[in-house]
Design an enzyme around this catalytic site. Structure first.
Site, PDB file in Angstrom:
ATOM      1  N   HIS A 179       0.810  -1.215   0.000  1.00 11.90           N
ATOM      2  CA  HIS A 179       0.000   0.000   0.000  1.00 11.90           C
ATOM      3  C   HIS A 179       0.857   1.284   0.000  1.00 11.90           C
ATOM      4  O   HIS A 179       0.823   2.064  -0.936  1.00 11.90           O
ATOM      5  CB  HIS A 179      -0.886   0.037   1.260  1.00 11.90           C
ATOM      6  CG  HIS A 179      -1.738  -1.163   1.473  1.00 11.90           C
ATOM      7  ND1 HIS A 179      -2.862  -1.450   0.705  1.00 11.90           N
ATOM      8  CD2 HIS A 179      -1.655  -2.158   2.389  1.00 11.90           C
ATOM      9  CE1 HIS A 179      -3.426  -2.559   1.149  1.00 11.90           C
ATOM     10  NE2 HIS A 179      -2.725  -3.019   2.161  1.00 11.90           N
TER      11      HIS A 179
HETATM   12  O1  RIB Z   1      -5.243  -0.096   4.768  1.00 11.21           O
HETATM   13  C1  RIB Z   1      -3.851  -0.124   4.567  1.00 11.21           C
HETATM   14  C2  RIB Z   1      -3.188   0.973   5.343  1.00 11.21           C
HETATM   15  O2  RIB Z   1      -3.401   0.768   6.738  1.00 11.21           O
HETATM   16  C3  RIB Z   1      -1.655   0.986   5.165  1.00 11.21           C
HETATM   17  O3  RIB Z   1      -1.189   2.300   5.307  1.00 11.21           O
HETATM   18  C4  RIB Z   1      -1.185   0.157   6.319  1.00 11.21           C
HETATM   19  O4  RIB Z   1       0.148   0.480   6.713  1.00 11.21           O
HETATM   20  C5  RIB Z   1      -2.147   0.570   7.394  1.00 11.21           C
HETATM   21  O5  RIB Z   1      -1.685   1.805   7.944  1.00 11.21           O
END
Ligand code: RIB
Ligand code: CA
Length: 313
Positions: A243
């Site tokens: 992500h």
């Molecule tokens: O949903 C994914 C996000 O939530 C990413 O930033 C992960 O590190 C958590 O913070």
């Protein structure tokens, strides 16, 4: 072109760690003015410690790291040890940090930096819940006009939620903060699950990290080996979605991504859909566009860039 000045707000987390490593490996593109930590994946004491460990892993011990908010603006903290492990950086064995946190608070650092730098000179990158950014905007509304843009990981539309049926984790943890940020008037580039779920660390991609033969390559491969077990089981996918590195990769090569300028508002009333990013994808309201909502990525190009840059550390 001179490197972009950024503040990275983060809740490390393995994917945050990779995003930070990518930024710290790319000084010609990204000038990290400071790292601000927030409670999210794990409590603040751990996200702050993890950020220090990542700076030391990258050999960048001169980057100022600040602790910020230890809980959301108006809700109990929800964490994600079930995904990231008890420390938030489960996977590699990393030494406790020798670096110390800066004495000031992250929120004041954000305000002071934006007031010091020229208007429009600083980009805010948010990799976790938006509590620190929202608190800074509430405490110093004048800074909104001084931010170049916000590039954040959060939200979902076609991909729906990952922590509830309708909400993505970062927005869900602090929906009030997200509402303040999305109504701030600052232009926002949104790396939602719609795009990050297309950035999957397949075995081949993870082996390319390990094949770097460096402590950073090994650490990233070990992080991913741990981090991916949850998503692979839940989504029966080929690997974990990386992500947060989508945010820092955008700063280096925005052409890797494509999306649509839309209006995004945040659900803050109904517990059923709390934290949902309500995206007017088909422009059916008169709500003004406030975001570039990313939906697609050149995944091979993204991983080639990431692997190439990690090799520098
Ligand atoms: O949903 C994914 C996000 O939530 C990413 O930033 C992960 O590190 C958590 O913070
Ligand atoms: Ca994160």
């Amino acid at each position: 072109m001179s490197p972009r000045k950024v503040i990275i707000d983060t809740d490390p987390g393995q994917d945050d760690a990779v995003a930070l490593l990518l930024a710290l490996a790319s000084p010609e593109d990204i000038n990290v003015l400071g790292i601000t930590c927030v409670a999210g994946n794990v409590p603040l004491a751990l996200t702050s410690k993890n950020a220090l460990m990542i700076c030391e892993l990258a050999g960048k011990v001169d980057v100022p790291v600040y602790a910020g908010c230890d809980r959301p603006l108006g809700r109990e903290l929800v964490t994600a040890e079930h995904v990231h492990g008890e420390t938030g950086l489960n996977g590699p064995v990393l030494p406790d940090p020798e670096m110390a946190l800066q004495s000031g608070n992250a929120v004041d650092f954000i305000i002071e930096t934006l007031r010091r730098e020229k208007p429009g000179a600083v980009t805010l990158c948010a990799l976790g819940p938006l509590t620190n950014l929202a608190k800074a905007l509430k405490k110093a509304p004048d800074i909104a006009d001084r931010v170049q843009e916000i590039v954040l990981m959060g939200g979902a539309y076609f991909e729906v939620g990952n922590i509830t049926p309708t909400a993505e984790f970062n927005i869900y943890v602090d929906p009030q903060a997200a509402d303040i940020v999305f109504k701030s008037g600052i232009f926002i580039v949104v790396m939602s699950l719609d795009v990050t779920h297309k950035a999957l660390v397949t075995n081949a991609r993870n082996e390319a990290f390990r094949a770097l033969g460096t402590p950073v390559g090994k650490a990233v491969a070990d992080m991913t080996d741990f981090f991916e077990r949850f998503d692979k089981e839940k989504y029966d996918s080929e690997g974990a979605p990386l992500h947060d590195p989508c945010v820092t990769a955008y700063l280096i090569d925005p052409e890797l991504f494509s999306g649509r300028h839309v209006n995004v508002e945040i659900e803050t009333q109904s517990e059923l859909t709390m934290g949902m990013t309500v995206v007017d994808w088909w422009d059916v309201t008169d709500r003004p566009s406030n975001a570039l909502f990313m939906g697609d990525i050149d995944a091979d190009g993204f991983f080639a860039l990431l692997t190439d840059r990690l090799a520098r550390l």
